[in-house]
Design a protein around this motif. Structure first.
Motif, PDB file in Angstrom:
ATOM      1  N   TYR A 181       5.790  -0.930   7.953  1.00  0.00           N
ATOM      2  CA  TYR A 181       6.186   0.097   6.989  1.00  0.00           C
ATOM      3  C   TYR A 181       7.652  -0.093   6.624  1.00  0.00           C
ATOM      4  N   MET A 182       7.929  -0.077   5.328  1.00  0.00           N
ATOM      5  CA  MET A 182       9.301  -0.022   4.837  1.00  0.00           C
ATOM      6  C   MET A 182       9.516   1.440   4.456  1.00  0.00           C
ATOM      7  N   CYS A 183      10.466   2.077   5.104  1.00  0.00           N
ATOM      8  CA  CYS A 183      10.702   3.513   4.946  1.00  0.00           C
ATOM      9  C   CYS A 183      11.996   3.742   4.168  1.00  0.00           C
ATOM     10  N   PHE A 184      11.977   4.725   3.257  1.00  0.00           N
ATOM     11  CA  PHE A 184      13.132   4.982   2.406  1.00  0.00           C
ATOM     12  C   PHE A 184      13.516   6.455   2.439  1.00  0.00           C
ATOM     13  N   GLU A 185      14.802   6.682   2.509  1.00  0.00           N
ATOM     14  CA  GLU A 185      15.373   8.030   2.465  1.00  0.00           C
ATOM     15  C   GLU A 185      16.290   8.105   1.247  1.00  0.00           C
ATOM     16  N   THR A 221       0.855  -1.181   0.000  1.00  0.00           N
ATOM     17  CA  THR A 221       0.000   0.000   0.000  1.00  0.00           C
ATOM     18  C   THR A 221       0.891   1.231   0.000  1.00  0.00           C
ATOM     19  N   GLY A 222       0.759   2.034  -1.055  1.00  0.00           N
ATOM     20  CA  GLY A 222       1.556   3.261  -1.165  1.00  0.00           C
ATOM     21  C   GLY A 222       0.775   4.463  -0.681  1.00  0.00           C
ATOM     22  N   THR A 223       1.485   5.543  -0.457  1.00  0.00           N
ATOM     23  CA  THR A 223       0.835   6.795  -0.072  1.00  0.00           C
ATOM     24  C   THR A 223       0.982   7.766  -1.237  1.00  0.00           C
ATOM     25  N   VAL A 236       6.253   2.476   2.030  1.00  0.00           N
ATOM     26  CA  VAL A 236       5.242   1.538   1.556  1.00  0.00           C
ATOM     27  C   VAL A 236       4.834   0.660   2.738  1.00  0.00           C
ATOM     28  N   LEU A 237       3.530   0.442   2.857  1.00  0.00           N
ATOM     29  CA  LEU A 237       3.009  -0.435   3.903  1.00  0.00           C
ATOM     30  C   LEU A 237       2.930  -1.839   3.326  1.00  0.00           C
ATOM     31  N   VAL A 238       3.578  -2.805   3.979  1.00  0.00           N
ATOM     32  CA  VAL A 238       3.592  -4.190   3.524  1.00  0.00           C
ATOM     33  C   VAL A 238       2.732  -5.000   4.490  1.00  0.00           C
ATOM     34  N   GLY A 239       1.661  -5.628   3.948  1.00  0.00           N
ATOM     35  CA  GLY A 239       0.725  -6.377   4.790  1.00  0.00           C
ATOM     36  C   GLY A 239       0.750  -7.866   4.500  1.00  0.00           C
ATOM     37  N   ASN A 240       0.751  -8.667   5.550  1.00  0.00           N
ATOM     38  CA  ASN A 240       0.710 -10.122   5.442  1.00  0.00           C
ATOM     39  C   ASN A 240      -0.757 -10.538   5.401  1.00  0.00           C
ATOM     40  N   SER A 242       5.771  -9.674 -10.860  1.00  0.00           N
ATOM     41  CA  SER A 242       5.916  -8.828  -9.676  1.00  0.00           C
ATOM     42  C   SER A 242       5.188  -7.511  -9.901  1.00  0.00           C
ATOM     43  N   ALA A 243       4.540  -7.033  -8.852  1.00  0.00           N
ATOM     44  CA  ALA A 243       3.841  -5.751  -8.933  1.00  0.00           C
ATOM     45  C   ALA A 243       4.844  -4.610  -8.878  1.00  0.00           C
ATOM     46  N   SER A 244       4.457  -3.495  -9.443  1.00  0.00           N
ATOM     47  CA  SER A 244       5.267  -2.281  -9.395  1.00  0.00           C
ATOM     48  C   SER A 244       4.393  -1.190  -8.799  1.00  0.00           C
ATOM     49  N   LEU A 245       4.921  -0.478  -7.834  1.00  0.00           N
ATOM     50  CA  LEU A 245       4.150   0.521  -7.112  1.00  0.00           C
ATOM     51  C   LEU A 245       4.926   1.830  -7.106  1.00  0.00           C
TER      52      LEU A 245
END
Length: 198
Positions: free
Chosen positions: A167-171, A52-54, A91-95, A69-72
Protein backbone atom coordinates in the motif's frame (compact mmCIF):
# COMPACT_ATOMS: atom_id res chain seq x y z
CA UNK A 1 89.87 -16.63 -52.14
CA UNK A 2 89.40 -15.84 -48.54
CA UNK A 3 86.17 -14.29 -47.19
CA UNK A 4 86.89 -11.32 -45.06
CA UNK A 5 86.12 -11.71 -41.40
CA UNK A 6 83.65 -8.77 -41.49
CA UNK A 7 81.57 -10.51 -44.17
CA UNK A 8 81.51 -13.75 -42.19
CA UNK A 9 80.30 -11.86 -39.10
CA UNK A 10 77.58 -10.11 -41.17
CA UNK A 11 76.47 -13.46 -42.62
CA UNK A 12 76.19 -14.95 -39.11
CA UNK A 13 74.16 -11.95 -37.87
CA UNK A 14 71.84 -12.19 -40.91
CA UNK A 15 71.36 -15.91 -40.26
CA UNK A 16 70.57 -15.28 -36.59
CA UNK A 17 68.01 -12.57 -37.49
CA UNK A 18 66.41 -14.86 -40.08
CA UNK A 19 66.16 -17.71 -37.54
CA UNK A 20 64.67 -15.30 -34.99
CA UNK A 21 62.01 -14.18 -37.47
CA UNK A 22 61.14 -17.73 -38.32
CA UNK A 23 60.62 -18.69 -34.70
CA UNK A 24 58.10 -15.90 -33.94
CA UNK A 25 55.89 -16.47 -36.92
CA UNK A 26 52.44 -17.79 -36.05
CA UNK A 27 50.50 -20.61 -37.56
CA UNK A 28 46.91 -20.24 -38.73
CA UNK A 29 44.13 -22.78 -38.80
CA UNK A 30 40.51 -22.40 -39.84
CA UNK A 31 38.13 -24.12 -37.48
CA UNK A 32 34.52 -24.71 -38.40
CA UNK A 33 31.84 -26.41 -36.34
CA UNK A 34 28.12 -26.78 -36.87
CA UNK A 35 25.28 -28.12 -34.78
CA UNK A 36 21.52 -28.31 -35.04
CA UNK A 37 19.02 -27.40 -32.40
CA UNK A 38 15.46 -28.50 -31.89
CA UNK A 39 12.83 -25.82 -32.55
CA UNK A 40 11.66 -24.07 -29.40
CA UNK A 41 9.25 -21.43 -28.20
CA UNK A 42 10.28 -17.92 -27.28
CA UNK A 43 7.95 -16.34 -24.77
CA UNK A 44 8.02 -12.74 -23.60
CA UNK A 45 7.35 -11.89 -19.98
CA UNK A 46 5.10 -9.08 -18.90
CA UNK A 47 6.07 -6.28 -16.53
CA UNK A 48 2.57 -5.78 -15.17
CA UNK A 49 1.97 -3.57 -12.16
CA UNK A 50 -1.64 -3.21 -11.03
CA UNK A 51 -3.11 -0.27 -9.13
CA UNK A 52 -6.16 -0.86 -6.96
CA UNK A 53 -7.99 2.11 -5.45
CA UNK A 54 -10.55 2.21 -2.69
CA UNK A 55 -13.45 1.79 -2.47
CA UNK A 56 -13.81 0.34 -6.01
CA UNK A 57 -11.38 -2.54 -5.45
CA UNK A 58 -10.88 -2.82 -9.20
CA UNK A 59 -7.31 -3.42 -10.41
CA UNK A 60 -6.05 -1.19 -13.23
CA UNK A 61 -2.73 -1.83 -15.01
CA UNK A 62 -0.25 0.97 -14.36
CA UNK A 63 0.51 1.12 -18.10
CA UNK A 64 -2.43 0.91 -20.50
CA UNK A 65 -2.45 -1.06 -23.77
CA UNK A 66 -1.42 1.97 -25.86
CA UNK A 67 1.58 2.63 -23.61
CA UNK A 68 -0.01 5.54 -21.74
CA UNK A 69 0.18 5.82 -17.99
CA UNK A 70 -2.99 4.93 -16.12
CA UNK A 71 -4.79 7.49 -14.00
CA UNK A 72 -6.63 6.38 -10.89
CA UNK A 73 -8.97 8.53 -8.78
CA UNK A 74 -8.61 7.94 -5.06
CA UNK A 75 -11.32 8.48 -2.48
CA UNK A 76 -10.26 10.30 0.68
CA UNK A 77 -11.39 9.45 4.18
CA UNK A 78 -12.96 12.80 4.92
CA UNK A 79 -13.54 15.35 2.19
CA UNK A 80 -13.83 18.35 4.51
CA UNK A 81 -10.63 19.82 5.94
CA UNK A 82 -10.24 22.45 8.60
CA UNK A 83 -6.97 24.20 9.45
CA UNK A 84 -4.53 21.79 11.08
CA UNK A 85 -6.34 18.60 9.99
CA UNK A 86 -5.62 16.01 7.31
CA UNK A 87 -7.34 13.61 4.96
CA UNK A 88 -6.01 10.23 3.86
CA UNK A 89 -6.06 8.04 0.74
CA UNK A 90 -4.23 4.97 -0.46
CA UNK A 91 -3.56 2.79 -3.47
CA UNK A 92 -2.64 -0.89 -3.49
CA UNK A 93 0.26 -1.57 -5.88
CA UNK A 94 0.56 -5.21 -7.01
CA UNK A 95 3.47 -6.90 -8.78
CA UNK A 96 1.64 -9.05 -11.37
CA UNK A 97 4.63 -9.90 -13.57
CA UNK A 98 4.71 -13.36 -15.13
CA UNK A 99 8.49 -13.33 -15.60
CA UNK A 100 10.39 -16.46 -14.61
CA UNK A 101 12.51 -16.40 -11.49
CA UNK A 102 12.58 -13.68 -8.86
CA UNK A 103 11.22 -10.39 -10.16
CA UNK A 104 10.90 -7.81 -7.40
CA UNK A 105 9.95 -4.19 -7.98
CA UNK A 106 10.32 -0.94 -6.07
CA UNK A 107 7.55 1.65 -6.22
CA UNK A 108 8.32 5.37 -5.90
CA UNK A 109 5.88 8.19 -5.15
CA UNK A 110 7.27 11.50 -6.41
CA UNK A 111 6.40 15.16 -5.92
CA UNK A 112 2.68 15.80 -6.44
CA UNK A 113 1.13 18.44 -8.65
CA UNK A 114 -1.47 20.56 -6.84
CA UNK A 115 -3.84 22.57 -9.05
CA UNK A 116 -6.35 25.01 -7.62
CA UNK A 117 -9.87 24.81 -9.01
CA UNK A 118 -11.71 27.99 -10.04
CA UNK A 119 -8.73 30.26 -9.36
CA UNK A 120 -8.49 29.53 -5.65
CA UNK A 121 -5.38 29.58 -3.47
CA UNK A 122 -5.92 26.45 -1.34
CA UNK A 123 -2.95 24.56 -2.83
CA UNK A 124 -0.54 26.99 -1.16
CA UNK A 125 -1.63 25.73 2.26
CA UNK A 126 -1.55 21.98 1.57
CA UNK A 127 1.27 19.49 2.12
CA UNK A 128 1.32 15.87 0.96
CA UNK A 129 3.11 13.22 3.02
CA UNK A 130 3.46 9.51 2.34
CA UNK A 131 4.27 6.15 3.89
CA UNK A 132 3.91 2.50 2.92
CA UNK A 133 1.78 -0.15 4.55
CA UNK A 134 0.97 -3.83 4.32
CA UNK A 135 -2.76 -3.34 4.95
CA UNK A 136 -5.32 -0.60 4.29
CA UNK A 137 -5.55 -0.09 8.06
CA UNK A 138 -1.88 0.99 8.05
CA UNK A 139 -2.89 3.90 5.85
CA UNK A 140 -5.72 5.09 8.08
CA UNK A 141 -3.42 5.16 11.12
CA UNK A 142 -2.47 8.83 11.36
CA UNK A 143 1.08 8.15 12.58
CA UNK A 144 4.14 7.43 10.47
CA UNK A 145 3.58 9.96 7.68
CA UNK A 146 7.17 11.15 7.96
CA UNK A 147 8.05 11.49 4.26
CA UNK A 148 6.98 14.74 2.63
CA UNK A 149 6.44 14.50 -1.12
CA UNK A 150 7.96 17.57 -2.78
CA UNK A 151 10.66 18.63 -5.23
CA UNK A 152 13.45 17.31 -3.00
CA UNK A 153 11.81 14.32 -1.34
CA UNK A 154 10.13 11.15 -2.59
CA UNK A 155 9.17 7.80 -1.09
CA UNK A 156 10.36 4.43 -2.44
CA UNK A 157 8.85 1.22 -1.13
CA UNK A 158 10.68 -1.84 0.05
CA UNK A 159 11.03 -4.63 -2.54
CA UNK A 160 7.68 -6.02 -3.69
CA UNK A 161 8.12 -9.65 -4.81
CA UNK A 162 6.30 -11.22 -7.73
CA UNK A 163 2.58 -11.72 -6.87
CA UNK A 164 3.11 -9.47 -3.84
CA UNK A 165 1.67 -6.02 -3.14
CA UNK A 166 2.16 -2.95 -1.00
CA UNK A 167 0.00 0.00 0.00
CA UNK A 168 1.17 3.50 -0.86
CA UNK A 169 -0.48 5.75 1.72
CA UNK A 170 -1.00 9.50 1.35
CA UNK A 171 -1.82 12.24 3.82
CA UNK A 172 -2.98 15.68 2.63
CA UNK A 173 -2.67 18.19 5.46
CA UNK A 174 -4.11 21.70 5.61
CA UNK A 175 -1.87 24.21 7.35
CA UNK A 176 -3.15 25.58 10.63
CA UNK A 177 -2.28 29.04 9.21
CA UNK A 178 -4.77 28.66 6.32
CA UNK A 179 -6.99 31.78 6.12
CA UNK A 180 -10.76 31.69 6.12
CA UNK A 181 -10.66 32.79 2.46
CA UNK A 182 -9.78 29.23 1.34
CA UNK A 183 -12.95 27.80 2.87
CA UNK A 184 -14.97 25.92 0.25
CA UNK A 185 -12.14 25.81 -2.30
CA UNK A 186 -10.94 22.59 -3.89
CA UNK A 187 -7.69 21.28 -5.35
CA UNK A 188 -6.79 18.49 -7.79
CA UNK A 189 -3.77 16.54 -6.59
CA UNK A 190 -1.82 14.27 -8.94
CA UNK A 191 0.83 11.98 -7.42
CA UNK A 192 3.08 10.21 -9.96
CA UNK A 193 4.02 6.60 -9.16
CA UNK A 194 6.93 4.81 -10.80
CA UNK A 195 7.67 1.07 -10.63
CA UNK A 196 11.17 -0.25 -11.35
CA UNK A 197 12.58 -3.76 -11.43
CA UNK A 198 15.12 -4.29 -8.64
Amino acid sequence: MRVPRVLRAAALIAAAVLLGLLTVQGTYALWNAATTGAPGTVQAASFTVNLTGTPSGQATPMTLAGGQSASLALTTQNAVLSPGTATYANVLVGNASDAGGAFSIGVTADAPTLVNNAGGSLATYLTVNAKTGTTAADCTATTGYNTPLNATSSLTSAAVPKTGSIYMCFEVRLSSAAPAAVKGQSVNITIPLTARQL
